[in-house]
Design a protein around this motif. Structure first.
Motif, PDB file in Angstrom:
ATOM      1  N   ARG A  65      14.760 -22.355 -10.432  1.00 47.28           N
ATOM      2  CA  ARG A  65      14.182 -23.469 -11.017  1.00 47.28           C
ATOM      3  C   ARG A  65      14.660 -24.870 -10.177  1.00 47.28           C
ATOM      4  O   ARG A  65      15.616 -25.486 -10.137  1.00 47.28           O
ATOM      5  CB  ARG A  65      14.465 -23.947 -12.346  1.00 47.28           C
ATOM      6  CG  ARG A  65      14.761 -22.622 -13.418  1.00 47.28           C
ATOM      7  CD  ARG A  65      13.420 -21.903 -13.702  1.00 47.28           C
ATOM      8  NE  ARG A  65      13.605 -20.914 -14.497  1.00 47.28           N
ATOM      9  CZ  ARG A  65      12.900 -19.813 -14.815  1.00 47.28           C
ATOM     10  NH1 ARG A  65      11.781 -19.643 -14.298  1.00 47.28           N
ATOM     11  NH2 ARG A  65      13.132 -18.771 -15.323  1.00 47.28           N
ATOM     12  N   HIS A  86       8.389 -23.166 -14.327  1.00 47.17           N
ATOM     13  CA  HIS A  86       9.356 -23.879 -15.015  1.00 47.17           C
ATOM     14  C   HIS A  86      10.289 -24.512 -13.921  1.00 47.17           C
ATOM     15  O   HIS A  86      11.492 -24.701 -14.239  1.00 47.17           O
ATOM     16  CB  HIS A  86      10.146 -23.085 -16.024  1.00 47.17           C
ATOM     17  CG  HIS A  86       9.440 -22.043 -16.904  1.00 47.17           C
ATOM     18  ND1 HIS A  86       8.775 -22.445 -17.961  1.00 47.17           N
ATOM     19  CD2 HIS A  86       9.262 -21.042 -17.001  1.00 47.17           C
ATOM     20  CE1 HIS A  86       7.951 -21.702 -18.568  1.00 47.17           C
ATOM     21  NE2 HIS A  86       8.228 -20.545 -18.079  1.00 47.17           N
ATOM     22  N   GLU A 101      17.113 -32.499 -17.851  1.00 50.87           N
ATOM     23  CA  GLU A 101      16.311 -31.296 -17.943  1.00 50.87           C
ATOM     24  C   GLU A 101      17.101 -30.127 -17.125  1.00 50.87           C
ATOM     25  O   GLU A 101      17.119 -28.952 -17.616  1.00 50.87           O
ATOM     26  CB  GLU A 101      14.666 -31.528 -17.549  1.00 50.87           C
ATOM     27  CG  GLU A 101      13.896 -30.076 -17.532  1.00 50.87           C
ATOM     28  CD  GLU A 101      12.547 -30.120 -17.123  1.00 50.87           C
ATOM     29  OE1 GLU A 101      11.861 -29.114 -16.957  1.00 50.87           O
ATOM     30  OE2 GLU A 101      12.307 -31.207 -16.848  1.00 50.87           O
ATOM     31  N   LYS A 105      18.939 -26.668 -18.379  1.00 50.26           N
ATOM     32  CA  LYS A 105      18.680 -25.307 -18.170  1.00 50.26           C
ATOM     33  C   LYS A 105      20.144 -24.730 -17.236  1.00 50.26           C
ATOM     34  O   LYS A 105      20.107 -23.317 -17.396  1.00 50.26           O
ATOM     35  CB  LYS A 105      17.699 -25.438 -16.754  1.00 50.26           C
ATOM     36  CG  LYS A 105      16.310 -25.757 -17.273  1.00 50.26           C
ATOM     37  CD  LYS A 105      15.158 -25.591 -15.987  1.00 50.26           C
ATOM     38  CE  LYS A 105      13.879 -26.176 -16.516  1.00 50.26           C
ATOM     39  NZ  LYS A 105      13.084 -25.239 -17.364  1.00 50.26           N
ATOM     40  N   GLU A 110      20.446 -20.758 -16.499  1.00 53.89           N
ATOM     41  CA  GLU A 110      19.388 -20.733 -15.453  1.00 53.89           C
ATOM     42  C   GLU A 110      20.156 -21.124 -14.221  1.00 53.89           C
ATOM     43  O   GLU A 110      21.214 -21.709 -14.121  1.00 53.89           O
ATOM     44  CB  GLU A 110      18.142 -21.680 -15.695  1.00 53.89           C
ATOM     45  CG  GLU A 110      17.622 -21.279 -16.935  1.00 53.89           C
ATOM     46  CD  GLU A 110      16.372 -20.560 -16.710  1.00 53.89           C
ATOM     47  OE1 GLU A 110      16.352 -19.911 -15.460  1.00 53.89           O
ATOM     48  OE2 GLU A 110      15.628 -20.314 -17.529  1.00 53.89           O
ATOM     49  N   VAL A 112      19.526 -23.352 -10.847  1.00 56.26           N
ATOM     50  CA  VAL A 112      18.795 -24.526 -10.644  1.00 56.26           C
ATOM     51  C   VAL A 112      18.948 -24.809  -9.052  1.00 56.26           C
ATOM     52  O   VAL A 112      19.879 -24.837  -8.502  1.00 56.26           O
ATOM     53  CB  VAL A 112      19.155 -25.757 -11.395  1.00 56.26           C
ATOM     54  CG1 VAL A 112      18.422 -27.173 -10.925  1.00 56.26           C
ATOM     55  CG2 VAL A 112      18.732 -25.781 -12.669  1.00 56.26           C
TER      56      VAL A 112
END
Length: 242
Positions: A65, A86, A101, A105, A110, A112
């Motif tokens: 992301r 996303h 944000e 994540k 996640e 990034v």
């Protein structure tokens, strides 16, 4: 979260790479964790870097992301794709929302992607880095992973006409060992270390790059190319900011 957009985009990109016969070399993927959060910090030499940085994480089966400037999300074509994958919109006048944000994540497991130089390097060397990637890694308790790209500037970079029709362009992607960033880390020191490691990765890719063309516009000045030096690039940025 549901992934209706990202997988088809990845498939389309891989198809394009085959059609254009890009000679893509991906190394160091073992440094990207198979599960859990991580921050990938990548150098920035092309408008296409997020595509190839994400491609570098594909062997680890991770979807990255990316934090990208808000203007891309306003584009009629790119905007829906960016939202569907996303990615994280960054409004430089109100950056805290995008930071939160990204942090959420990371804490959710996640990966990034960040370009800590903030803008494309016209010198094709690693510029001074912003500390946001180190701060994210420290606060989320995840590794900070340096990555380097080389060759993408030949397709589309700042100050040069786009040349997406080139075939057989070598593109190199190299991931380095993770940097562990404790919560109480000196972020300036971590950022300085990150720059050293990213520079070493870029140097390695440049040394091993299969196309060597002295005098080429896409080579940095210290390798005999005609790209501006880091200082000359800074002057260009001051006159013509992105």
């Amino acid at each position: 979260m549901a992934e209706f957009v990202y997988p088809p985009v990845v498939l389309a990109a891989k198809t394009l790479f085959r059609v254009m016969d890009y000679r893509i070399d991906v190394q160091g993927t073992e440094h990207i964790p198979a599960t859990g959060g991580a921050v990938i910090a990548c150098n920035h030499v092309s408008y296409l870097d997020f595509i190839f940085c994400g491609f570098g994480a594909q062997p680890a089966k991770r979807l990255v992301r990316f934090m990208a400037k808000e203007a891309i999300f306003r584009n009629a074509v790119a905007g829906p794709l960016m939202r569907g994958m996303h990615h994280i919109s960054v409004d430089r006048s109100a950056g805290q929302a995008s930071y939160q944000e990204a942090l959420a994540k990371l804490k959710a497991g996640e990966v990034v992607g960040v370009f800590p130089e903030a803008t494309i390097s016209r010198s094709f060397t690693v510029k001074e880095l912003k500390s946001g990637s180190a701060r994210l890694a420290a606060e989320a308790g995840v590794p900070l992973i340096p990555m380097a790209l080389w060759g993408t500037q030949r397709l589309w970079t700042k100050g040069r006409p786009r040349d997406m029709g080139q075939r057989h362009v070598p593109i190199s992607i190299l991931t380095g060992a993770p940097i562990e960033v404790p919560p109480d880390a000196d972020l300036d020191a971590v950022t300085a270390d990150l720059r050293v490691k990213m520079t070493a990765l870029v140097d390695r890719l440049q040394k091993d790059y299969p196309d060597q063309e002295p005098g080429a516009w896409w080579l940095p000045a210290h390798l005999g190319g005609t790209a501006p030096t880091l200082e000359e690039a800074a002057e260009l940025e001051a006159r013509k900011p992105e």
